[in-house]
Structure formats: structure tokens, C-alpha cells
Design a protein around this motif. Structure first.
Motif, PDB file in Angstrom:
ATOM      1  N   ASN A 192       0.866  -1.172   0.000  1.00  0.00           N
ATOM      2  CA  ASN A 192       0.000   0.000   0.000  1.00  0.00           C
ATOM      3  C   ASN A 192       0.900   1.218   0.000  1.00  0.00           C
ATOM      4  O   ASN A 192       2.072   1.112  -0.330  1.00  0.00           O
ATOM      5  CB  ASN A 192      -0.983  -0.017   1.175  1.00  0.00           C
ATOM      6  CG  ASN A 192      -2.291   0.689   0.854  1.00  0.00           C
ATOM      7  OD1 ASN A 192      -2.297   1.740   0.217  1.00  0.00           O
ATOM      8  ND2 ASN A 192      -3.401   0.103   1.276  1.00  0.00           N
ATOM      9  N   ASP A 193       0.385   2.360   0.426  1.00  0.00           N
ATOM     10  CA  ASP A 193       1.109   3.626   0.352  1.00  0.00           C
ATOM     11  C   ASP A 193       2.108   3.763   1.506  1.00  0.00           C
ATOM     12  O   ASP A 193       1.743   4.182   2.601  1.00  0.00           O
ATOM     13  CB  ASP A 193       0.095   4.774   0.360  1.00  0.00           C
ATOM     14  CG  ASP A 193       0.739   6.126   0.192  1.00  0.00           C
ATOM     15  OD1 ASP A 193       1.973   6.206   0.044  1.00  0.00           O
ATOM     16  OD2 ASP A 193      -0.003   7.132   0.219  1.00  0.00           O
ATOM     17  N   THR A 240       4.648   5.845   1.757  1.00  0.00           N
ATOM     18  CA  THR A 240       4.957   7.247   2.068  1.00  0.00           C
ATOM     19  C   THR A 240       3.986   7.810   3.097  1.00  0.00           C
ATOM     20  O   THR A 240       4.397   8.472   4.060  1.00  0.00           O
ATOM     21  CB  THR A 240       4.930   8.102   0.780  1.00  0.00           C
ATOM     22  OG1 THR A 240       5.842   7.526  -0.162  1.00  0.00           O
ATOM     23  CG2 THR A 240       5.308   9.539   1.060  1.00  0.00           C
ATOM     24  N   THR A 241       2.697   7.536   2.920  1.00  0.00           N
ATOM     25  CA  THR A 241       1.697   8.014   3.876  1.00  0.00           C
ATOM     26  C   THR A 241       1.892   7.362   5.237  1.00  0.00           C
ATOM     27  O   THR A 241       1.849   8.035   6.270  1.00  0.00           O
ATOM     28  CB  THR A 241       0.271   7.741   3.352  1.00  0.00           C
ATOM     29  OG1 THR A 241       0.109   8.435   2.116  1.00  0.00           O
ATOM     30  CG2 THR A 241      -0.779   8.196   4.340  1.00  0.00           C
TER      31      THR A 241
END
Length: 150
Positions: free
Chosen positions: A96-97, A99-100
Motif C-alpha cells: 500500500n502507500d 509514504t503516507t
């Protein structure tokens, strides 16, 4: 002893989190770098009390938790490799993301500066003092950063 309530310790953790990327491989364990980030953000939400959690100590923890807590908070010895994650902290999704998640994790580390979750009860250790929470929160985050050579 290192505690997450110390600014220089939090700054060190943030620097180590920032060093991680999708290419980091685990030195031990089954999690990939995304799963480790997600695991740590869920765990920190639990300790910080930023979501609705039911805090209670498991039966086995009532028998062995106090002894284990003392052992885990008496010195700077890191948490051992391959310790099992509780069911509530197991992450099945593999991608998944990142960075977030990294941003969330860093903000969580910074928010320990204003820690105020008086309701926190560790599911195995039971009720912990603020000092014990600070030491163990550092050790848990450090454990996973070491898992990925950060």
C-alpha cells in the motif's frame, strides 16, 4: 535507559524511519517493510490511545506479565528477534502507500512528547507506569527498525 519521552530519542527514531524505503528487506521475521510500517502505526495508535481500543490484560499476562514487564524494562537490552505480534497487530496486506504510513508513524513518534493515555493497559504486561511505557515504546519501535537495518 532510552525512553520515547526523550526528545533526542524521538529525533533518532524519526531519522531512522526516514531512512527506510520499499527496497529495505527484513533481517528476520515474516513482515515486509510495508507490513512493518503498518504494524508500528497500529501499535502506536494503541499505546497513544488515538483510536477506540478496549484495554484489558489477557489471562496469560495476568500470570506472567509483571515478570516479563520487569525483564523488558530493567535495562537497554533490545527486544529479541522473532517475537510474535498479537492478532490485533498482524498485517496481512503486503502493499500500500508506504509514504503516507511513514508520515503517520513519524507524527506518532513526535506525539509521544504530549503522551496522556492514562487508560492504557498492555494486553500482556497489564498496567504500566509512564516510565515503563516510555522505555517499552522506544524498544518496540527500535525492534522493528533494527529488523530492517535502520
Amino acid at each position: 535507559m532510552k525512553t520515547i519521552f526523550d526528545k533526542s530519542t524521538r529525533d533518532e527514531l524519526v531519522q531512522r524511519i526516514n531512512s527506510l524505503n520499499e527496497k529495505n528487506e527484513p533481517v528476520w521475521g515474516k513482515m515486509n517493510v510495508y507490513q512493518m510500517h503498518k504494524h508500528c502505526t497500529i501499535w502506536n495508535e494503541w499505546v497513544l490511545g488515538t483510536k477506540d481500543f478496549v484495554y484489558k490484560q489477557d489471562f496469560i499476562g495476568k500470570i506472567f506479565g509483571r515478570m516479563a514487564l520487569k525483564s523488558n524494562t530493567k535495562d537497554d537490552k533490545p527486544i529479541g528477534k522473532n517475537m510474535p505480534a498479537g492478532k490485533a497487530f498482524t498485517v496481512k496486506e503486503k502493499v500500500n502507500d508506504l509514504t503516507t504510513l511513514k508520515s503517520i508513524w513519524i507524527e506518532q513518534i513526535k506525539s509521544y512528547e504530549n503522551y496522556s493515555n492514562d487508560n492504557f493497559i498492555h494486553d500482556f504486561f497489564g498496567k504500566m507506569t509512564r516510565e515503563q511505557i516510555g522505555i517499552f515504546a522506544f524498544k518496540h519501535n527500535d525492534h522493528h527498525l533494527r529488523q530492517f537495518n535502520a
